[in-house]
Structure formats: C-alpha cells, structure tokens
Design an enzyme around this catalytic site. Sequence first.
Site, PDB file in Angstrom:
ATOM      1  N   ARG A  20     -10.943  49.864 -62.595  1.00 44.00           N
ATOM      2  CA  ARG A  20     -12.278  49.270 -62.765  1.00 44.00           C
ATOM      3  C   ARG A  20     -13.383  50.261 -62.411  1.00 44.00           C
ATOM      4  NH1 ARG A  20     -14.414  43.364 -60.590  1.00 44.00           N
ATOM      5  NH2 ARG A  20     -16.507  43.546 -61.452  1.00 44.00           N
ATOM      6  N   CYS A  84       5.781  47.299 -49.507  1.00 46.17           N
ATOM      7  CA  CYS A  84       4.527  46.589 -49.261  1.00 46.17           C
ATOM      8  C   CYS A  84       4.112  46.588 -47.792  1.00 46.17           C
ATOM      9  CB  CYS A  84       4.633  45.154 -49.774  1.00 46.17           C
ATOM     10  SG  CYS A  84       4.945  45.050 -51.542  1.00 46.17           S
ATOM     11  N   GLY A 116      -0.748  45.207 -64.208  1.00 46.51           N
ATOM     12  CA  GLY A 116       0.431  44.408 -64.540  1.00 46.51           C
ATOM     13  C   GLY A 116       1.431  44.317 -63.422  1.00 46.51           C
ATOM     14  N   CYS A 212      -0.520  34.281 -57.283  1.00 47.92           N
ATOM     15  CA  CYS A 212       0.137  35.589 -57.163  1.00 47.92           C
ATOM     16  C   CYS A 212      -0.890  36.658 -56.804  1.00 47.92           C
ATOM     17  CB  CYS A 212       0.800  35.974 -58.484  1.00 47.92           C
ATOM     18  SG  CYS A 212       1.998  34.780 -59.121  1.00 47.92           S
TER      19      CYS A 212
END
Length: 399
Positions: A20, A84, A116, A212
């Site tokens: 972005r 993570c 994605g 999500c």
Amino acid sequence: MSSKVYVIGVGMTKFEKPGRREGWDYPDMAREAGTAALHDAGIAYDTVQEVYAGYVYGDSTSGQRAVYELGLTGVPVVNVNNNCSTGSTALWLAARAVRGAADCVLAIGFEKMAPGSLSETYADRALPLGRHIRELERLRGPGRPMAPWMFAEAGREHMERYGTTAEQFARIAVKNHRHSVNNPYAQFQREFSLDEVLASPGIVAPLTRLQCSPTSDGSAAAVLASESFVDRHGLAGRAVEIVGQAMVTDFEDTFDGTAAALVGAHMSRAAARAVYEQAGLGPQDLSVIELHDCFATNELLTYEALGLCGEGEGGKLVDAGDTTYGGRWVVNPSGGLISKGHPLGATGLAQCAELTWQLRGTAGARQVPAAAEHTGVALAHNIGLGGAAVVTAYRPADR
C-alpha cells in the site's frame, strides 16, 4: 547480572496492506519503528549493546540491513525467525541478554509480506508443519488454505465438544474490529456488525474473512534495560517491568488426538502457567491482555489456555462481555491481529508496545482504565505453529 528487566522505549509503524505504501521496504519500516523506540527511551542508538532482529520472510542478514538504518556501531545483531512468534522470541532473547551481561538491548521485528494466504516457500524440502498437518488430516480430514483450515478445525472441534457457536466466534471479530477504530496504528479501523462479519466471504467454516488476520507490512521495536540503567537514567516513572516471561515449544501432548493441541493450546497453557508462577500472579490480577488472535477461533481457545475460564467455557466469556471494555478484562484493545494486522516478525513486539502504552496510561481513546491504575498488570501471548508460544507479564516499574 540484572535480575530485573524493563521496557524503557517502544515504537511501531502503522500496519499496512502489503504494497500500500509505495517504495516502503523493510529497512524503512525498521528505521521508523526503531527510531520511535529509541526516542521514546530517550537514548541514542550507540547506547544499545545488542540487537535481536526478527522477521520470517527475508534473506539471512536482513536484520543487519534493517538496523543499519539506525546506525553502524559494530554491536552484535542476531537474526531471529520463529514463525508467527518471531517478535516475542526476539523480545525473549533480548530480556535474557539483559539478565546476563547487557545493560541496554534493542528487540525489533519487521515484515514485508506478499498479499493473500500464507503459502509454502520451499517445495524441495520437508515442510516444517508436515507432522502437524498429517495428524490433523488424520483427525479431521484434509483442507486448505493451510493456516485458516488448521484453526477452523480447532474451532469446529470446540463446537462439537462444548456447544460453542459460530456466532460466538464471530462476536470476537466484532469486538476486535470495534477496538481497532481507536488505534491509529491498525491496518483496519472500521467497525463491523455481527451480520457483516457472518456474511463476509467464507474461508473455512466457521471462519469468514473478517474473522481472519490479514497479511501486513510493518515493524515494531522495544528497548530493554537493566535495573541499574533505569536508575542511572531516571526512567522508573516510564519504565515497564517484565515480571514474568516464558517460551515453550511443542510437547508430546501436542499430538494427543485433538486439533486444539495441534494449533498450540498446550504450549500456550504451559507458558502461561510458568509466567503466573514467576510473577506470583493469576488471571484475576490482569487488567489488559494482548493475545494471538490470528483467527477468531484461536482467541476463544486462548481464553481457556490462559486460565481466564475453564475448559469449554470460552463462549460464555464472549456472551458475558467479559473480554471488552466494562468486562473483567479487555482483550486486544489494539484490535488484535484480526484488525490491527499481522506482519509476522513485528506482531509480538507490537503487543509489547500496546501494553506499555496501556500501563503508562497513554493509549488515548483505547485506554483501559484499570491498566493505568496502581494495580495494573498486562499480559501478552504470541504463538507460532511448528512451534513456539511466548507469554510475557508486565507491570510498571514504579508500582
């Protein structure tokens, strides 16, 4: 050797949808977050003695390339990758360094992600989660995409065992999106109704897209220091003490025949128990919690793993409003991973930043009143499958 460790400075970027911000590369992200953390601590980079730099996607010395934006001082820079839980692992290593020989250490995490769903990076070698996936397929049948499928199956298992409903999971996402409205660092800052969450595109039942966490670009950082450093620099009024911290990896009972265990429930429970014992605290002492809501189902599972309620009772906490403002705890005031975003290497350190601001009473419109009181205690929970769970308890130094 310092027996106490303090967070003296935190900083983060706004988390963004990948691509972005045109031209925004990971060194830019790290410079932004790291500079903010150093400024918050009131120190220059040449005061830092060691650096632990976390990221999941990148080449082997990306940590050096990132922190060279802050200065070239020759200090050790250790690259950290723990799925993570990478950001919290960097924090854990930095805290251990302070408890050893260092006075002032920087933990920084960053991620530049592809849009994605997460996908396999290397097709020519064993998949790190291969054993977990095979076991879940044996228990529940195959599914894709991998990450939402794994956490969706854990949620479906909870529904079958305890009567938890799809609506209860959706209400967690409603809560976290609502919380993020007041977080200028969040990727999403829009409130969604229950109907909107349930009606958003299905990913893997019971999860819809708005339940999500997204892929994200961003960075977060924390400066950690010893008790003597805090005293010398007069930082006790702003410093936040790490009063308990534990990292655990998978146990034999990860493969006990439940989907919940395969997505880290037992790791989370063991880490939380260790932290409560270290800190002399329990769930009842907590004011505010940032936990790993990569998917709404996992937030509910984590309520139980952290001891906020009994096994199978997570849905009751949701129905009672016990995990939002006015309830017993405020969970994910930042918006959590679901709404704040999830740049993997930065997530755990963004939790540290949020809780530091909460305990200082500087979180603005999302401030949890009890966190800023004399008895305020905060807890962070961060997991990575394959696997590691890191839990950290915080309390202001002057309390």
